[in-house]
Design a protein around this motif. Structure first.
Motif, PDB file in Angstrom:
ATOM      1  N   CYS A   1      10.436   9.238   2.101  1.00 58.77           N
ATOM      2  CA  CYS A   1       9.797   8.473   1.436  1.00 58.77           C
ATOM      3  C   CYS A   1       8.677   9.154   1.716  1.00 58.77           C
ATOM      4  CB  CYS A   1       8.815   7.458   2.407  1.00 58.77           C
ATOM      5  SG  CYS A   1       8.640   7.181   3.866  1.00 58.77           S
ATOM      6  N   LYS A   2       6.851   9.122   1.896  1.00 58.74           N
ATOM      7  CA  LYS A   2       5.835   9.982   1.785  1.00 58.74           C
ATOM      8  C   LYS A   2       5.330   9.831   3.294  1.00 58.74           C
ATOM      9  CE  LYS A   2       4.557  10.684  -3.094  1.00 58.74           C
ATOM     10  NZ  LYS A   2       4.968   8.986  -3.806  1.00 58.74           N
ATOM     11  N   PRO A   3       4.318  11.213   3.456  1.00 58.09           N
ATOM     12  CA  PRO A   3       4.359  10.612   4.860  1.00 58.09           C
ATOM     13  C   PRO A   3       3.154  10.073   5.155  1.00 58.09           C
ATOM     14  CG  PRO A   3       4.207  12.978   4.777  1.00 58.09           C
ATOM     15  CD  PRO A   3       4.984  12.424   2.988  1.00 58.09           C
ATOM     16  N   GLU A   4       1.710   9.611   3.560  1.00 54.63           N
ATOM     17  CA  GLU A   4       1.405   8.603   4.242  1.00 54.63           C
ATOM     18  C   GLU A   4       1.942   6.953   3.775  1.00 54.63           C
ATOM     19  OE1 GLU A   4       1.391  10.815  -0.037  1.00 54.63           O
ATOM     20  OE2 GLU A   4       1.564  11.651   1.951  1.00 54.63           O
ATOM     21  N   ASP A   5       3.289   7.254   3.145  1.00 51.34           N
ATOM     22  CA  ASP A   5       3.203   5.641   2.782  1.00 51.34           C
ATOM     23  C   ASP A   5       3.897   4.619   4.588  1.00 51.34           C
ATOM     24  OD1 ASP A   5       3.487   5.894   0.385  1.00 51.34           O
ATOM     25  OD2 ASP A   5       5.813   6.330   0.525  1.00 51.34           O
ATOM     26  N   VAL A   6       3.356   5.800   5.581  1.00 50.77           N
ATOM     27  CA  VAL A   6       3.568   5.555   6.750  1.00 50.77           C
ATOM     28  C   VAL A   6       2.689   4.555   7.574  1.00 50.77           C
ATOM     29  CG1 VAL A   6       4.671   6.069   9.034  1.00 50.77           C
ATOM     30  CG2 VAL A   6       5.598   7.165   7.243  1.00 50.77           C
ATOM     31  N   ILE A   7       2.597   3.730   8.301  1.00 49.30           N
ATOM     32  CA  ILE A   7       1.302   2.969   8.352  1.00 49.30           C
ATOM     33  C   ILE A   7       1.290   2.508   9.276  1.00 49.30           C
ATOM     34  CG2 ILE A   7       0.517   1.170   8.270  1.00 49.30           C
ATOM     35  CD1 ILE A   7       1.985  -0.207   5.784  1.00 49.30           C
ATOM     36  N   HIS A   8      -0.459   3.548  10.353  1.00 47.90           N
ATOM     37  CA  HIS A   8       0.072   4.075  12.108  1.00 47.90           C
ATOM     38  C   HIS A   8      -0.486   2.479  12.023  1.00 47.90           C
ATOM     39  CE1 HIS A   8       0.429   8.115  12.507  1.00 47.90           C
ATOM     40  NE2 HIS A   8       1.152   7.989  11.334  1.00 47.90           N
ATOM     41  N   ALA A   9       0.288   1.968  13.378  1.00 49.87           N
ATOM     42  CA  ALA A   9      -0.681   0.228  13.567  1.00 49.87           C
ATOM     43  C   ALA A   9      -0.278   0.871  15.345  1.00 49.87           C
ATOM     44  CB  ALA A   9       0.261  -0.269  13.143  1.00 49.87           C
ATOM     45  N   SER A  10      -1.242  -0.824  15.807  1.00 48.64           N
ATOM     46  CA  SER A  10      -0.347  -0.943  17.511  1.00 48.64           C
ATOM     47  C   SER A  10      -0.789  -2.552  17.300  1.00 48.64           C
ATOM     48  CB  SER A  10      -1.880  -0.158  18.488  1.00 48.64           C
ATOM     49  OG  SER A  10      -1.809  -0.521  19.146  1.00 48.64           O
ATOM     50  N   GLY A  11      -0.009  -2.669  18.253  1.00 49.69           N
ATOM     51  CA  GLY A  11       0.167  -4.163  18.152  1.00 49.69           C
ATOM     52  C   GLY A  11      -0.348  -4.984  19.315  1.00 49.69           C
ATOM     53  N   LYS A  12      -0.597  -3.768  20.474  1.00 50.78           N
ATOM     54  CA  LYS A  12      -1.936  -4.354  21.289  1.00 50.78           C
ATOM     55  C   LYS A  12      -2.944  -4.385  20.959  1.00 50.78           C
ATOM     56  CE  LYS A  12      -3.065  -2.073  25.821  1.00 50.78           C
ATOM     57  NZ  LYS A  12      -1.806  -0.852  26.211  1.00 50.78           N
ATOM     58  N   THR A  13      -3.474  -3.662  20.508  1.00 51.36           N
ATOM     59  CA  THR A  13      -5.270  -3.281  20.140  1.00 51.36           C
ATOM     60  C   THR A  13      -5.429  -4.402  18.766  1.00 51.36           C
ATOM     61  OG1 THR A  13      -4.848  -1.236  18.526  1.00 51.36           O
ATOM     62  CG2 THR A  13      -5.792  -1.306  21.333  1.00 51.36           C
ATOM     63  N   GLY A  14      -4.317  -4.297  17.556  1.00 52.37           N
ATOM     64  CA  GLY A  14      -4.043  -4.866  16.456  1.00 52.37           C
ATOM     65  C   GLY A  14      -5.137  -3.975  15.364  1.00 52.37           C
ATOM     66  N   PHE A  15      -4.559  -2.880  15.612  1.00 51.57           N
ATOM     67  CA  PHE A  15      -5.281  -1.402  14.347  1.00 51.57           C
ATOM     68  C   PHE A  15      -4.259  -1.626  14.093  1.00 51.57           C
ATOM     69  CE2 PHE A  15      -4.539   2.914  13.380  1.00 51.57           C
ATOM     70  CZ  PHE A  15      -5.093   3.215  13.378  1.00 51.57           C
ATOM     71  N   GLY A  16      -5.019  -0.927  12.197  1.00 52.81           N
ATOM     72  CA  GLY A  16      -3.624  -1.768  11.363  1.00 52.81           C
ATOM     73  C   GLY A  16      -3.252  -3.115  10.788  1.00 52.81           C
ATOM     74  N   VAL A  17      -3.563  -3.574  10.896  1.00 48.19           N
ATOM     75  CA  VAL A  17      -2.963  -4.436  10.856  1.00 48.19           C
ATOM     76  C   VAL A  17      -3.265  -5.272   9.668  1.00 48.19           C
ATOM     77  CG1 VAL A  17      -2.872  -7.515  11.495  1.00 48.19           C
ATOM     78  CG2 VAL A  17      -2.761  -5.554  13.004  1.00 48.19           C
ATOM     79  N   ASP A  18      -4.400  -5.190   9.002  1.00 45.77           N
ATOM     80  CA  ASP A  18      -4.911  -5.276   7.810  1.00 45.77           C
ATOM     81  C   ASP A  18      -3.805  -4.152   7.063  1.00 45.77           C
ATOM     82  OD1 ASP A  18      -6.090  -3.136   8.812  1.00 45.77           O
ATOM     83  OD2 ASP A  18      -7.863  -2.872   7.992  1.00 45.77           O
ATOM     84  N   ASN A  19      -3.714  -3.726   7.268  1.00 39.32           N
ATOM     85  CA  ASN A  19      -2.853  -2.303   6.081  1.00 39.32           C
ATOM     86  C   ASN A  19      -1.522  -3.211   5.643  1.00 39.32           C
ATOM     87  OD1 ASN A  19      -4.528  -0.309   5.739  1.00 39.32           O
ATOM     88  ND2 ASN A  19      -4.362   0.834   7.728  1.00 39.32           N
ATOM     89  N   ILE A  20      -1.107  -3.286   6.826  1.00 38.41           N
ATOM     90  CA  ILE A  20      -0.027  -4.189   6.708  1.00 38.41           C
ATOM     91  C   ILE A  20       0.600  -5.179   5.723  1.00 38.41           C
ATOM     92  CG2 ILE A  20       2.492  -5.311   8.422  1.00 38.41           C
ATOM     93  CD1 ILE A  20       1.378  -3.662  10.550  1.00 38.41           C
TER      94      ILE A  20
END
Length: 598
Positions: A152-171
């Motif tokens: 895939c492309k590097p921009e397709d990889v979603i960065h997230a953190s299960g602990k802080t909730g960062f990136g959940v909206d993108n998922i």
């Protein structure tokens, strides 16, 4: 239907699946503040204590995206290799998968095997890089690894953190945009896939299904195709944190049905559910049968509990379709069951669940694998040997074949030597070695399954300081030189301790087993010889000395012959005792044989 999305979460063990699932539930408002807790979907005590997912869990979320209302059905899956059957069932009910990779640990063996499972089922893969907030995270390098793996492309990889909730909206946005909506026709006859079931002591069996075509209504007469039986749908509904009853569930959606089934045997996972009056003609294909890897006997401590144990096992099988069992009997332990498990952790979990959920204390025998024995009389027809006592007489034996696996181990470059020597010690043959990066190596071995059954996984973690990840799949049977080692206690064979072992290791293992049993069996009033034998040949012996009363205490001074007479009298008594004596074997003695290297 275009507003429904069905997806599952796949990852290696401990990469943060359950934590990320918690954040998705928080973000979509599926759980209230009061209901919030860590590992929300892991409902079993055992899962919470060990911090692992054992069962896949289905839950429905609702989310509004760009002004439109969507229904998201999530299935959280286990990551451990022993529960890969759960993963295959979850994948069959979905159109998309979140592939989660830990930013600190990078891609591991199960990440790859679960990914291949998902790709075989044509799922849309959404890569997620989890734990990016950790100080040891290495997002750039791990993103490159994911790009290499998926293309895939590097921009397709979603960065997230299960602990802080960062990136959940993108998922959530990616799930709605990338995962295809379920296909199906609500007007066709009902066709639904059963992907899980649980036993409720008050209401009977609850069956979880995914509707592929048609609709299911409350009060409808439904039919299970595999068993051919029809039932009345008392209640249908969707799975949120609690069950929500509904009047009907349409094509593409996931739900549960309660029909008041009392018999655990009547529901088969992977079966097709249809309408009794207007049944569907096409049965859902492609649902594989479970292939147990490890076999062990499970016996009730008290033989009167045999029927109760059978009922408990049937209820457990509902909830864990990968458990296989058949009745058997043993001279030492009475009546019990020969059970097939997917691996050692699976066996341990089943034993714990029997004790916790059903109050059954059981004895588990030494686990082994299934062999094929060929006799000289019928060199073409294999005798299947699940239990060492089933091995035909060695004099008429032509050859014995044992199952082999292809093991994939991913580890750091520093530990290649250690891992290699461990695998070679376990009769493994290295077939491939590739450097994924300068630091990470993927090694492939062909190994006998019997060698990894005992302590392989623990030792692999030890030699690699916890860095190696391990995955395997069967590749068929190969001829091996195997012998049966029997353990004799007080000259009586204990069939539950017999084992089929490669001829080169037999002496060594026989000796270790005798030494281990000497430590664990309590002393009796008479001498107990512990012997390991191959056929009629004794290969090792240890003796547990008798507990003795000091019969000479009253003879102070005086003639030695008086003391000798008393000792001789005691010796005769001990000998007579030994002829009629019975030796009780404690439960830990059966399990200790597994940990011979400790």
């Amino acid at each position: 239907m275009k507003h429904i999305r069905n997806f599952c979460i796949i990852a290696h063990i401990d990469h943060g699946k359950s934590t990320l699932a918690d954040r998705l539930l928080d973000y979509t408002g599926t759980v209230t503040e009061r209901e919030k807790k860590e590992q929300l979907l892991d409902s079993m005590d055992l899962e919470r204590e060990r911090g692992i997912t054992i069962k896949s869990h289905a839950i429905q979320m609702e989310y509004t995206y760009k002004g439109e209302h969507y229904v998201l059905n999530l299935i959280d899956t286990p990551g451990h290799v022993d529960f890969s059957y759960e993963v295959s069932r979850s994948i069959a009910a979905c159109e998309g998968a979140l592939l989660i990779v830990d930013a600190a640990q990078s891609i591991q063996a199960q990440t790859i095997s679960n990914l291949y499972l998902a790709l075989e089922n044509d799922l849309e893969i959404i890569p997620v890089l989890n734990k990016v907030d950790l100080p040891s995270a290495n997002p750039e390098e791990v993103t490159d690894d994911i790009v290499d793996l998926l293309g895939c492309k590097p921009e397709d990889v979603i960065h997230a953190s299960g602990k802080t909730g960062f990136g959940v909206d993108n998922i959530l946005a990616a799930i709605i945009e990338k995962v295809p909506a379920p296909k199906g026709n609500p007007d066709e006859p009902l066709q639904a896939l059963i992907f899980d079931s649980v036993y409720n002591p008050f209401r009977g069996v609850e069956t979880y299904f995914r509707v592929l075509n048609g609709t299911i209504k409350k009060g409808q007469n439904i039919k299970f195709i595999a068993t051919g039986k029809t039932y009345f749908a008392d209640e249908i509904g969707t799975l949120k944190l609690k069950q929500f009853p509904r009047q009907e569930i349409k094509a593409g959606d996931v739900g549960y049905v309660i029909t008041g089934i009392k018999e655990a045997k009547e529901v088969k996972v992977g079966d097709t559910l249809t309408d009794a009056k207007n049944p569907t003609t096409n049965v859902i294909e492609g649902f594989e049968d479970v292939k147990p890897m490890v076999f062990a006997g499970i016996y009730p401590v008290d033989t009167e509990d045999y029927e109760e144990l059978r009922n408990s096992m049937e209820k457990l099988q509902l909830n864990d379709a990968s458990l296989v069992f058949t009745p058997e009997s043993s001279a030492a332990l009475g009546f019990g069951f020969r059970c097939g498990f997917l691996g050692m952790l699976h066996m341990e979990i089943i034993q714990e669940r029997l004790e916790r959920e059903f109050d059954m204390t059981v004895i588990t025998t030494v686990p082994n694998v299934s062999y094929h024995a060929f006799t000289r009389k019928h060199p073409e027809v294999p005798v299947i040997v699940n239990n060492p006592t089933d091995l035909p007489d060695p004099s008429g034996l032509d050859r014995v074949e044992e199952p082999y696996i292809k093991a994939t181990i991913i580890t750091k470059a520093d530990f290649v030597g250690n891992v290699m020597s461990l695998c070679i010690e376990k009769r493994g043959m290295i077939t491939n070695q590739t450097y994924l990066t300068t630091e990470r190596v993927e090694m492939t071995f062909d190994m006998p399954l019997a060698e990894i059954v005992f302590d392989f996984y623990d030792r692999l973690k030890t030699v690699s300081k916890g860095y190696a990840s391990f995955d395997y799949h069967p590749i068929g049977m190969k001829t091996s030189k195997l012998v049966r080692v029997d353990i004799l206690l007080n000259s009586q064979p204990v069939d539950a301790l017999s084992a089929l072992i490669h001829a080169d290791n037999a002496h060594n293992i026989g000796k270790k087993m005798c030494e281990k049993l000497k430590e664990l069996i309590p002393r009796q009033q008479f001498d107990i010889p512990i012997q390991a034998a191959i056929g009629a040949k004794i290969i090792s012996r240890e003796t547990i000395k008798a507990l003795r009363k000091d019969v000479t205490a009253k003879c102070y001074g005086g003639d030695i012959s008086r003391k000798r007479k008393l000792l001789e009298k005691q010796k005769k008594g001990k000998k007579r005792m030994r002829q009629v004596g019975n030796v009780e074997i404690p439960q830990q003695a059966f399990m200790a044989v597994l940990k011979l290297n400790d």
